[in-house]
Scaffold this active site. Structure first.
Site, PDB file in Angstrom:
ATOM      1  CD  GLU A 200      -2.945  -1.043  -0.129  1.00 57.64           C
ATOM      2  OE1 GLU A 200      -3.440   0.189  -0.256  1.00 57.64           O
ATOM      3  OE2 GLU A 200      -3.002  -2.082  -0.746  1.00 57.64           O
TER       4      GLU A 200
ATOM      5  CB  SER B 277     -30.695 -32.167 -28.032  1.00 55.72           C
ATOM      6  OG  SER B 277     -30.324 -32.892 -28.889  1.00 55.72           O
TER       7      SER B 277
END
Length: 809
Positions: A174, A441
């Protein structure tokens, strides 16, 4: 000297030069004439200059005198003079503006410094003890999410648990200059601005600024917020030591997994005390600060861990030897450490609710939700959710452990998700929205939509013989499933082909009639997204060819690279149930604050799916339903109870000519759509049931679907589908023994000409061949094939060992 002291020649004159004549009063007009300039130069004065000499400036302006004896300026000279005056004004204005730009921020900073207050870490921590309440659709409580680390003992400045490894990991992730900067880092801010201008994403806030931002809960992307944040960070740096600031930050920062503070994070990620974390483990926890909501993704945490480890190595906070020996430190399963959360099957529901909360449409991150203590109202119907769990339990009891399955139920009229079953433990893969599979299908209704959009009806006939060769498939012909055949193979109607799942008909339709891109478009219109991101990965485009162009013919039978999420298949079928209106599916109806204030209300996102004209879209959907409602009643395993009218389609992805690797059943009634997927975690391996026989769509998936629908709709009215207004040719022509019109092309599978789809010559009913007649009491579309029977919903497809493509269903 002459008398009177005058020189010869008159007063003031030279000797021998007569004095000038004296003007008389009548000659006064001559005095008005301009005086000619003297050739004799007078002594220089400060206000005098020659016409060709530069002006003398005082205060950036020339002291110019207008003499009647000066020559007039030319147009070019006047233009240059005006230009000089303009630029002089611009320079002066610029000097003033620059001064204001420098002085104003300084003054504003000084004033703001006296006014702003630095947030107290203890007060901030106390405000992080709220919980999120999640409710079912009927208002019953589903669960509460409590923040981990609430009522915690704050980390002291000199706490021995705060090791150097933890500190360095935080700095590396950070703010690498934290120990030396004044509360903010100008270089980092400039770098962040450049990255964002270049199209990237970056913060730029130092560790002190981040504490201020999170503590004040103000993350608005405005200059005023950023300015105030910098002032507060600077003031905090002046008032407190670096150790105090670091402790404040580590006590209150959110780190994912509902953990506030580094001590809670150590427990939530590794179930360890803070001082027991290794440098590698600390690197992962620190890396998640940037985007804690992504802590459960597969790829993002690994990426952040690698970045932090690289930064620690670069700053020499870890050795090269240590770096080289480390592998990704996988956190413990969330369920092992999380408190007050859903478990098992319903944990996937919580995950979906949290993901929707954090979506751009709502923007409610888990961190923000916990700080506010919100109440979330969901769409999940507790009775239907219980029906899904009961259906799975009843059907899958005693079945092989390697089978993986999912079920989704959606309200077609709104898109509200009513039931969500995505995995047994709620921790692994979400088999509804976290996986892409071949639909087999069950994808064929989108072929029909594309044909209906072209004006072709369900009575159109095609050559349904098997095998058949197509362009690009000369050496790999398309085949129907074993035992699947039309009553008259070369005159197979679309309706009959859909019910019997005749592959060659739909491949022909997609490749030679409507085009594969139209099939893909129809699926997207129904609700299949154009792209999705799986498990936190990059977005992946769906239903496209190798190079992003039109898909190949395999899309017609749901094979090849035709991949979809089971959740999206249910959503697409819900569009059929809603008669051609697509409603975007959702989990959250509204979000309220703890005081009842409305923070979010769902807005319906609907559209006409298959045509810009809603009436035309409705007609297309009704035609699809008119065909699909014949399928569930064709099998006792999928027929809805008590004569309820329902519609749907089964599907399988064939593996090797015998077994299937995926199986589906997706269907609906007017008020509810549901889809069931079944496969394995290993991918393309045989699906076998407890009897060691292949699993088909009408098998285990169909049974789960039927059981769920019967339970979920047990007390619901038996709503019937609207009668369809048929499009194009709705009935096939009567079969004939006479020769029909033929095309100029030849059936690739034989040397005989191929019959067209035009009407054959009419003959008397007695002239029909025996093979074309239907058994007594058999609907034309439901007649059994002349060959060996096969389960409804099976899907032929090539597989290894038989010369066929294993990716074809």
């Amino acid at each position: 000297m002459p008398p009177g002291g005058q020189r010869p020649g008159g007063p003031g004159g030279r000797p021998g030069v007569p004095p000038p004549p004296v003007k008389k009063p009548d000659e006064l007009t001559d005095l008005l004439q301009p005086v000619q300039p003297s050739t004799k130069r007078e002594p220089d004065l400060l206000t005098h200059r020659e016409p060709d000499e530069p002006a003398i400036f005082y205060g950036d302006e020339a002291l110019e005198e207008d003499y009647d004896d000066e020559e007039e300026l030319t147009d070019e000279e006047e233009r240059r003079l005006r230009k000089k005056k303009i630029w002089r004004r611009v320079r002066r204005i610029s000097y003033v503006a620059a001064g204001l730009m420098i002085l104003t921020p300084v003054v504003a900073f000084a004033i703001a410094y006296q006014v702003v207050d630095v947030p107290d870490p203890a007060v901030v921590a106390d405000g992080q003890q709220k919980a999120v309440t999640i409710l079912y659709a009927n208002g019953d409580e589903m669960t509460k999410i409590a923040p981990q680390g609430s009522n915690r003992e704050l980390l002291a400045v000199d706490d021995p648990q705060l090791t150097e490894d933890v500190k360095h990991a935080i700095f590396a992730a950070e703010d690498a200059t934290f120990e030396t900067n004044p509360g903010f880092d100008f270089k980092a801010i400039g770098r962040a601005v450049w990255i964002q201008v270049s199209g990237g994403e970056s913060g730029g806030s130092g560790l002190t600024q981040q504490y201020i931002k999170k503590a004040t809960e103000n993350e608005a992307p405005t200059l005023s917020r950023k300015f105030t944040e910098v002032v507060k960070a600077y003031k905090m740096s002046n008032q407190k030591g670096k150790g105090e600031i670091l402790a404040a930050y580590l006590n209150t920062i959110y780190q994912g997994r509902s953990a506030f503070g580094i001590k809670a994070a150590a427990k939530m990620y590794y179930n360890k005390e803070l001082n027991q974390l290794s440098a590698s483990e600390a690197a992962l926890i620190a890396g998640m600060i940037q985007n804690p909501s992504r802590s459960e993704e597969a790829e993002y945490p690994v990426k952040r861990w690698k970045f932090v480890m690289g930064q620690m190595l670069d700053k020499k906070w870890i050795s090269q030897e240590y770096y080289d020996t480390q592998t990704y430190p996988t956190p413990v399963p969330l369920a092992d450490v999380q408190q007050n959360a859903l478990e098992g099957v319903r944990a996937h529901i919580q995950a979906q609710v949290e993901a929707e909360m954090a979506s751009p449409e709502i923007g409610m991150t888990e961190e923000k939700a916990l700080k506010l203590g919100i109440v979330v109202h969901t769409t999940i119907d507790p009775a239907m959710q219980q029906a899904s769990e009961t259906a799975v339990q009843d059907v899958m009891a005693g079945q092989p452990d390697n089978l993986r399955y999912s079920l989704t139920a959606i309200d077609p009229s709104t898109g509200a998700v009513r039931a969500y079953w995505a995995g047994t433990d709620g921790l692994g893969i979400d088999y509804n929205r976290g996986t892409l599979q071949e639909p087999g299908s069950s994808f064929k209704p989108f072929d029909l939509v594309a044909a209906l959009q072209e004006g072709k009806g369900v009575g159109e006939v095609y050559d349904g013989s098997s095998p058949r060769k197509f362009p690009g498939r000369e050496n790999n012909p398309v085949k129907n499933a074993q035992g699947v055949a039309c009553a008259v193979p070369k005159q197979c109607s679309v309706r009959e082909a859909m019910v019997k799942s005749v592959n060659t008909v739909f491949y022909d339709m997609a490749v030679n009639e409507v085009g594969t891109q139209k099939v893909a478009d129809a699926a997207h219109q129904a609700g299949i997204p154009e792209e999705v991101a799986i498990a936190g990965g990059d977005p992946q485009k769906l239903l496209v060819g190798e190079n992003g162009d039109a898909p190949d013919g395999n899309i017609s039978i749901g094979g090849g690279k035709t991949l979809v999420r089971p959740f999206d298949m249910t959503s697409a079928y819900a569009t059929f149930a809603a008669r051609g209106t697509y409603h975007e599916p959702y989990f959250i109806t509204k979000i309220e604050g703890p005081d009842g204030k409305l923070l979010h209300q769902h807005a319906d996102k609907s559209r006409s799916a298959f045509d810009a004209d809603p009436a035309k879209s409705e007609q297309i959907a009704d035609n699809v339903t008119d065909v699909l409602k014949d399928i569930p009643k064709a099998s006792e395993r999928t027929k809805c109870a008590n004569g309820r009218e329902c519609a749907g389609k089964t599907g399988t992805h064939e593996l090797d000519g015998v077994d299937n690797s995926k199986a589906w059943m997706v269907g609906y009634v007017p008020t509810l759509a549901a889809g069931v997927y079944m496969g394995t975690e290993a991918g393309n391996v045989p699906l076998r049931n407890a009897e060691d026989t292949p699993v088909f769509g009408s098998g285990l998936p169909g049974q789960i679907w039927k059981r769920f629908m019967d339970l979920a709709l047990e007390n619901a009215p038996k709503d019937a589908f609207q009668k369809a207004k048929m499009i194009g040719q709705s009935e096939p022509p009567k079969p004939s023994t006479q020769t029909t019109t033929t095309t100029k092309t030849t059936d690739p599978t034989t040397t005989e000409p191929t019959t067209t789809t035009g009407k054959p010559t009419e003959t008397s009913e007695t002239s029909e061949t025996t093979s074309s007649r239907n058994p007594p009491g058999c609907l034309p579309a439901l007649c059994p094939p002349t060959g060996p029977s096969s389960p409804t919903g099976t899907n032929a497809g090539p597989g290894p060992g038989n010369g066929r493509n294993p990716n074809d269903p």
